[in-house]
Motif scaffolding. Structure first.
Motif, PDB file in Angstrom:
ATOM      1  N   PHE A 559       0.866  -1.176   0.000  1.00 34.16           N
ATOM      2  CA  PHE A 559       0.000   0.000   0.000  1.00 34.16           C
ATOM      3  C   PHE A 559       0.904   1.229   0.000  1.00 34.16           C
ATOM      4  N   PHE A 560       0.733   2.104  -1.001  1.00 40.49           N
ATOM      5  CA  PHE A 560       1.539   3.320  -1.104  1.00 40.49           C
ATOM      6  C   PHE A 560       0.632   4.533  -0.922  1.00 40.49           C
ATOM      7  N   PRO A 561       0.569   5.088   0.284  1.00 37.11           N
ATOM      8  CA  PRO A 561      -0.387   6.171   0.543  1.00 37.11           C
ATOM      9  C   PRO A 561      -0.155   7.406  -0.307  1.00 37.11           C
ATOM     10  N   GLU A 562       1.098   7.626  -0.725  1.00 42.11           N
ATOM     11  CA  GLU A 562       1.432   8.876  -1.412  1.00 42.11           C
ATOM     12  C   GLU A 562       1.252   8.798  -2.931  1.00 42.11           C
ATOM     13  N   ILE A 563       0.843   7.642  -3.484  1.00 41.95           N
ATOM     14  CA  ILE A 563       0.712   7.490  -4.938  1.00 41.95           C
ATOM     15  C   ILE A 563      -0.765   7.274  -5.268  1.00 41.95           C
ATOM     16  N   PRO A 564      -1.496   8.318  -5.700  1.00 42.25           N
ATOM     17  CA  PRO A 564      -2.948   8.183  -5.927  1.00 42.25           C
ATOM     18  C   PRO A 564      -3.314   7.079  -6.916  1.00 42.25           C
ATOM     19  N   GLY A 565      -2.546   6.972  -8.000  1.00 45.97           N
ATOM     20  CA  GLY A 565      -2.898   5.979  -9.009  1.00 45.97           C
ATOM     21  C   GLY A 565      -2.700   4.547  -8.584  1.00 45.97           C
ATOM     22  N   SER A 566      -2.008   4.339  -7.465  1.00 47.35           N
ATOM     23  CA  SER A 566      -1.729   2.972  -7.030  1.00 47.35           C
ATOM     24  C   SER A 566      -2.933   2.304  -6.374  1.00 47.35           C
ATOM     25  N   HIS A 567      -3.880   3.093  -5.888  1.00 50.51           N
ATOM     26  CA  HIS A 567      -4.926   2.526  -5.026  1.00 50.51           C
ATOM     27  C   HIS A 567      -5.923   1.636  -5.772  1.00 50.51           C
ATOM     28  N   TYR A 599      -8.443   7.564  -0.084  1.00 47.08           N
ATOM     29  CA  TYR A 599      -8.955   6.258  -0.504  1.00 47.08           C
ATOM     30  C   TYR A 599      -9.233   5.336   0.695  1.00 47.08           C
ATOM     31  N   SER A 600      -9.393   5.906   1.881  1.00 46.68           N
ATOM     32  CA  SER A 600      -9.495   5.072   3.077  1.00 46.68           C
ATOM     33  C   SER A 600     -10.666   4.099   3.044  1.00 46.68           C
ATOM     34  N   SER A 601     -11.875   4.605   2.796  1.00 45.24           N
ATOM     35  CA  SER A 601     -13.031   3.702   2.827  1.00 45.24           C
ATOM     36  C   SER A 601     -12.975   2.716   1.668  1.00 45.24           C
ATOM     37  N   TYR A 602     -12.388   3.120   0.573  1.00 44.32           N
ATOM     38  CA  TYR A 602     -12.189   2.266  -0.605  1.00 44.32           C
ATOM     39  C   TYR A 602     -11.351   1.046  -0.217  1.00 44.32           C
ATOM     40  N   HIS A 603     -10.206   1.313   0.420  1.00 41.50           N
ATOM     41  CA  HIS A 603      -9.367   0.213   0.902  1.00 41.50           C
ATOM     42  C   HIS A 603     -10.055  -0.550   2.030  1.00 41.50           C
ATOM     43  N   GLY A 604     -10.698   0.182   2.929  1.00 40.06           N
ATOM     44  CA  GLY A 604     -11.322  -0.467   4.073  1.00 40.06           C
ATOM     45  C   GLY A 604     -12.393  -1.456   3.680  1.00 40.06           C
ATOM     46  N   ALA A 605     -13.231  -1.077   2.712  1.00 41.85           N
ATOM     47  CA  ALA A 605     -14.274  -1.993   2.249  1.00 41.85           C
ATOM     48  C   ALA A 605     -13.664  -3.235   1.620  1.00 41.85           C
ATOM     49  N   ALA A 606     -12.605  -3.033   0.837  1.00 39.33           N
ATOM     50  CA  ALA A 606     -11.951  -4.184   0.203  1.00 39.33           C
ATOM     51  C   ALA A 606     -11.336  -5.109   1.242  1.00 39.33           C
ATOM     52  N   ARG A 607     -10.675  -4.545   2.261  1.00 38.02           N
ATOM     53  CA  ARG A 607     -10.084  -5.392   3.295  1.00 38.02           C
ATOM     54  C   ARG A 607     -11.173  -6.141   4.059  1.00 38.02           C
ATOM     55  N   ALA A 608     -12.290  -5.465   4.313  1.00 39.84           N
ATOM     56  CA  ALA A 608     -13.354  -6.092   5.106  1.00 39.84           C
ATOM     57  C   ALA A 608     -13.897  -7.342   4.426  1.00 39.84           C
ATOM     58  N   ILE A 609     -14.012  -7.324   3.090  1.00 43.08           N
ATOM     59  CA  ILE A 609     -14.599  -8.476   2.391  1.00 43.08           C
ATOM     60  C   ILE A 609     -13.544  -9.407   1.815  1.00 43.08           C
ATOM     61  N   SER A 610     -12.248  -9.092   1.980  1.00 42.82           N
ATOM     62  CA  SER A 610     -11.187  -9.857   1.319  1.00 42.82           C
ATOM     63  C   SER A 610     -11.061 -11.286   1.832  1.00 42.82           C
ATOM     64  N   GLY A 611     -11.506 -11.524   3.055  1.00 41.47           N
ATOM     65  CA  GLY A 611     -11.275 -12.820   3.682  1.00 41.47           C
ATOM     66  C   GLY A 611      -9.966 -12.887   4.428  1.00 41.47           C
ATOM     67  N   GLY A 612      -9.188 -11.787   4.353  1.00 42.99           N
ATOM     68  CA  GLY A 612      -7.918 -11.711   5.058  1.00 42.99           C
ATOM     69  C   GLY A 612      -8.003 -10.786   6.247  1.00 42.99           C
ATOM     70  N   PRO A 613      -6.861 -10.424   6.808  1.00 44.38           N
ATOM     71  CA  PRO A 613      -6.840  -9.597   8.015  1.00 44.38           C
ATOM     72  C   PRO A 613      -7.124  -8.133   7.717  1.00 44.38           C
ATOM     73  N   VAL A 614      -7.459  -7.387   8.758  1.00 41.32           N
ATOM     74  CA  VAL A 614      -7.564  -5.926   8.690  1.00 41.32           C
ATOM     75  C   VAL A 614      -6.434  -5.364   9.528  1.00 41.32           C
ATOM     76  N   LEU A 615      -5.484  -4.713   8.848  1.00 51.86           N
ATOM     77  CA  LEU A 615      -4.290  -4.200   9.497  1.00 51.86           C
ATOM     78  C   LEU A 615      -4.122  -2.746   9.082  1.00 51.86           C
ATOM     79  N   ILE A 616      -4.113  -1.828  10.036  1.00 56.71           N
ATOM     80  CA  ILE A 616      -4.002  -0.402   9.723  1.00 56.71           C
ATOM     81  C   ILE A 616      -2.623   0.113  10.115  1.00 56.71           C
ATOM     82  N   THR A 617      -2.226   1.232   9.502  1.00 55.01           N
ATOM     83  CA  THR A 617      -0.929   1.844   9.801  1.00 55.01           C
ATOM     84  C   THR A 617      -1.084   3.358   9.875  1.00 55.01           C
ATOM     85  N   ASP A 618      -2.075   3.796  10.646  1.00 58.96           N
ATOM     86  CA  ASP A 618      -2.371   5.227  10.784  1.00 58.96           C
ATOM     87  C   ASP A 618      -1.235   5.985  11.461  1.00 58.96           C
ATOM     88  N   GLU A 619      -1.057   7.229  11.023  1.00 58.40           N
ATOM     89  CA  GLU A 619      -0.228   8.137  11.794  1.00 58.40           C
ATOM     90  C   GLU A 619      -1.005   8.507  13.055  1.00 58.40           C
TER      91      GLU A 619
END
Length: 852
Positions: A559-567, A599-619
């Motif tokens: 996950f690259f927070p600083e690159i918009p096109g990566s999300h 893109y927080s909720s975008y990533h969050g929704a994907a993580r929630a349904i991914s079947g994998g873990p939810v791991l955050i790295t907030d400042e």
């Protein structure tokens, strides 16, 4: 919205759709426009047989009559008008001729006009929407030969291995053998395999970097720019042909490449002693998921017979002292990498945790990422972090005075809700292996290997010798365990595939995998994350088995927070990589992300349904607590957990990222509900008509279904899966999650259990469900707004009993109209737990009985 009306169709334009067992084709079109004007739109279907199609303006035409609208998920941001059209066309009318195998392949588009005085507007000219295709295959009672789907070169022999459920599997073996390699790792021998007959689309899982896999797509011409591990092709017969690069012998590395004429090339390297052929597994099926599953299943059987693999399993079992704690994977976690930065110290770590706690951000799992280790020189450029080496077990003195155990003890004392603390380390020690002249060189046998480091820079890397690697890892993890470490994230594992010398390539990878696996099973009960390990030497070895417990596998690049096109691309690649990794001995991990981000909720929704873990790295101090509450829930024991469904994958594996179609990610739940995440990966608005049966991708849809939109809360019921469509619109960075719930008869009325409707993946909270007479019995693993639907008026339920003894007052149950003629009931289990103080350690699920 553009001035032109927006047109959405099913089957969709710009895609290839397989319609099995169809004698007629139903075309549904919605025209949407923003302006407050009433137009009597007219619509025509344009179509042609694909083999003879020219430009759409020369195709045959059929009027499509107006009709009632499909179910529409409301767009709260705009007002618009819609016109709906649905036409059913007999297949033999659309295409009197069929292909040699009896299948039908039609290309189509639509044109519209506002009224009879207006000019017809071809939709591609007006909106740039490409033509669509649909295929109606013929189900044959005879088992076809492989030559019907794959034209093999004479240098290959095919042996049929299995046939089940309409899926056939072959092993292809080259008659030409390759000798023991005397070259570096980049030199592979190539043998042309052949070409797919009547190729229409393909998807390839390829090595986009030395340490990550990704996906490539195209149409009729096969070309990949990176070495491929798995190839899947859609033919004009409607069948899926999947090929897996795998050799049943130890020490043979195999990948796919492409030739200029579109042929498939098999490239390989033999690091063993004897000459060996190259081998490929092939599965052909009308079901694309079944074809992938079949080649992986056969591969698992092949790998289990390898001598090195058998030794690996024997050692792992001998070292494993207990079974893993599966609930570890459900825990919501925090990683220090992006949030606390790479200059990590004890003070910075404790200050960050203090701020997080003050903001109400609590989690069960803490991962102390890179930069805690003690480092030294390697003979390479010490100013480059990727060239530094590891010098001792204990943490570096400058950043962690008092040692690793001291800070972990302090963390667990201050924050008792943190149940697990883990640490990051590289498989070979650090990015540049081991530092020279340290306690490691004094206490363990070492070896200098030639390997390609960051940016594929060759260098001499000091590592523990394979003869001593088991003792080393046992000592290392004993130290970590005594320091209070509960799990590990073992990174830079791709270095096992970056070794230059054939002897090292033969001896090092399997020894290190065996030692690491044995150590994390023995010391951490299976609690481990494998990272940068998407290489054939690992995916086709320690992960291609089911004899040891599953662990977490990083499923894609970071996950690259600083690159918009990566999300958007991050989600797209994860959903495609999971087509492969879902069949491995792992739980795919879509990586950490930040909740306070565009893109927080975008990533969050994907993580929630991914079947994998939810791991955050907030400042610390930058959080979206509401989003965290939507992704995770409190367990009955008071732990914050992710509500994981089954492993999610893309539903549309033939769609390229460049096409910009709505990304659809599907998952299933233990209670029989189907989850479909919808993500706009392009700029601007995207719409889609979703068949209700697509919510149950990979499984047979129930006869009657309730559909709910998470974003709007709308409920559509009852739905018949073979007929109904749901229209969804997503803006840039937009998403929604549709969940389909089986409707069950209770007396004369339908009932559906929706799970926790205030959680994105709330349907997955229901782990067991039984409906008998007038009683609904269910088990839930998390707390939240438990909801159920009942056909009919808002009459209150008779009783609700929780955990066998807590009867709820009826006035705590809310009721509101839902669907066409039903009622949605809900009760807040989290509020119940708080007001009655029902938290209990070790309580994984609670029982709820609803008596109607």
């Amino acid at each position: 919205m553009a001035l032109c009306p927006r047109v959405t169709t099913y089957p969709p334009l710009g895609k290839a759709t397989v319609l099995p067992n169809a004698s007629e084709v139903q075309i549904t079109v919605i025209i949407e426009w923003e302006r407050d004007r009433q137009y009597p739109f007219e619509l025509e279907l344009l179509y042609a047989e694909a083999a003879t199609a020219g430009h759409p303006t020369s195709w045959k035409k059929q009027p499509v009559p107006s009709s009632g609208s499909p179910s529409i998920v409301l767009d709260p941001d705009g007002t618009y008008n819609t016109a709906s059209f649905t036409g059913s066309f007999l297949l033999n009318e659309l295409s009197p001729a069929t292909s040699e195998d009896g299948s039908t392949h039609i290309v189509f588009t639509v044109q519209y006009r506002r009224d009879k005085f207006d000019a017809w507007k071809y939709v591609k000219a007006a909106q740039g929407i490409e033509t669509g295709e649909f295929i109606v295959p013929v189900i044959s009672s005879q088992d076809p030969s492989i030559s019907e789907s794959l034209s093999l070169e004479n240098s290959w022999e095919a042996c049929e291995l299995d046939i089940a459920g309409g899926t056939q599997v072959w092993q292809l073996t080259s008659s030409e053998k390759i000798a023991k390699s005397q070259q570096d790792d980049t030199v592979l021998e190539e043998i042309v395999l052949g070409r797919i007959n009547r190729q229409l689309r393909f998807m390839a899982i390829t090595r986009i970097e030395p340490f990550w896999i990704g996906c490539e797509h195209d149409r009729e011409h096969f070309y990949i720019s990176n070495d491929g591990l798995l190839l899947s092709f859609l033919s004009t017969t409607g069948k899926c042909v999947t090929l897996l690069a795998l050799n049943e012998a130890d020490d043979v590395y195999t990948v796919f490449r492409s030739s200029s004429d579109g042929s498939i090339i098999v490239a390989g390297r033999n690091d063993g002693l004897a000459e060996l052929p190259l081998q490929v597994l092939v599965a052909i099926s009308p079901d694309k998921q079944a074809s992938i599953s079949a080649v992986l299943s056969q591969a698992r059987q092949k790998v289990s017979k390898r001598p090195k693999f058998q030794a690996f399993i024997e050692t792992a079992h001998a070292q494993s002292l207990s079974k893993p704690e599966i609930s570890f994977f459900d825990n919501m976690g925090y990683c220090t990498w992006n949030g606390l930065g790479q200059d990590l110290t004890r003070a910075r770590l404790l200050d960050g945790l203090k701020t997080l706690a003050a903001q109400g951000v609590k989690f069960n799992t803490l991962l102390i990422d890179d930069n805690w280790q003690s480092l030294g020189k390697t003979g390479l450029d010490f100013s480059e972090p990727g060239f530094r080496g590891w010098s001792r077990f204990e943490a570096n003195e400058e950043g962690f005075p008092g040692g690793l155990g001291s800070v972990i003890t302090e963390i667990k004392k201050r924050y008792p809700w943190i149940q697990y603390v883990g640490v990051w380390h590289a498989l070979l020690g650090y990015w540049g292996g081991l530092s020279h002249d340290t306690e490691f060189t004094s206490n363990y046998k070492t070896r200098m290997v030639r390997a390609k480091l960051r940016l594929n820079t060759p260098g001499d890397v000091l590592i523990i010798d394979p003869d001593d690697i088991h003792r080393f890892y046992d000592d290392f993890y004993s130290f970590l365990r005594s320091s209070g470490v509960d799990f590990v994230k073992t990174d830079v594992q791709h270095m096992l595939g970056q070794l230059v010398d054939p002897k090292d390539r033969s001896e090092v990878p399997t020894a290190f995998q065996s030692a690491w696996t044995s150590a994390y099973l023995k010391h951490f009960e299976g609690r481990a994350i494998s990272c940068m390990s998407e290489i054939p030497q690992i995916l086709g070895h320690s992960f291609l088995q089911d004899k040891t417990p599953k662990i977490l596998l990083r499923n894609s690049d970071d996950f690259f927070p600083e690159i918009p096109g990566s999300h958007p691309f991050h989600l797209f690649v994860n959903a495609h990589n999971a087509l492969l990794t879902q069949h491995l001995n792992c739980i795919p991990d879509w990586d950490m992300f930040q909740t306070s981000h565009a893109y927080s909720s975008y990533h969050g929704a994907a993580r929630a349904i991914s079947g994998g873990p939810v791991l955050i790295t907030d400042e610390p101090g930058s959080h979206d607590v509401a989003l965290i509450d939507e992704m995770a829930a409190l367990s009955p024991a008071g732990r914050r957990i992710a509500i994981r469904p089954g492993v999610a994958t893309t539903v549309d594996m033939w769609d390229s990222f460049a096409a910009g179609q709505m990304l659809r990610i599907g998952a299933s739940t233990a209670s029989g509900a189907g989850i479909l995440g919808l993500f706009n990966i392009a700029d601007g608005v995207r719409e889609a008509l979703i068949p209700v049966h697509d919510l149950f991708a990979g499984a047979e849809a129930p006869g009657a279904i309730l559909v709910r939109s998470y974003k709007t809360g709308q409920i559509f019921a009852p739905q018949t899966p073979l007929e109904k469509l749901v229209k969804v619109k997503c803006a840039t960075r937009g998403w929604d999650v549709l969940t389909g719930y089986p409707l069950t008869k209770v007396g004369s009325r339908n009932v559906a259990i929706l799970g926790l409707t205030n959680k994105i993946s709330g349907a997955a909270a229901v782990t067991q469900l039984e409906v008998t007479d007038n009683v609904i019995s269910l088990s839930v693993k998390a707390l939240g707004r438990l909801s159920w639907y009942l056909e009919g008026d808002q009459s209150a339920p008779g009783k609700i009993i929780v955990d066998g003894k807590h009867e709820l007052n009826i006035d705590t149950v809310s009721a509101e109209p839902a669907g066409n003629s039903g009622t949605l009931y809900a009760v807040d289990l989290e509020e119940l737990w708080r007001t009655r103080d029902l938290w209990r350690d070790g309580l994984a699920t609670i029982e709820v009985r609803i008596i109607l």
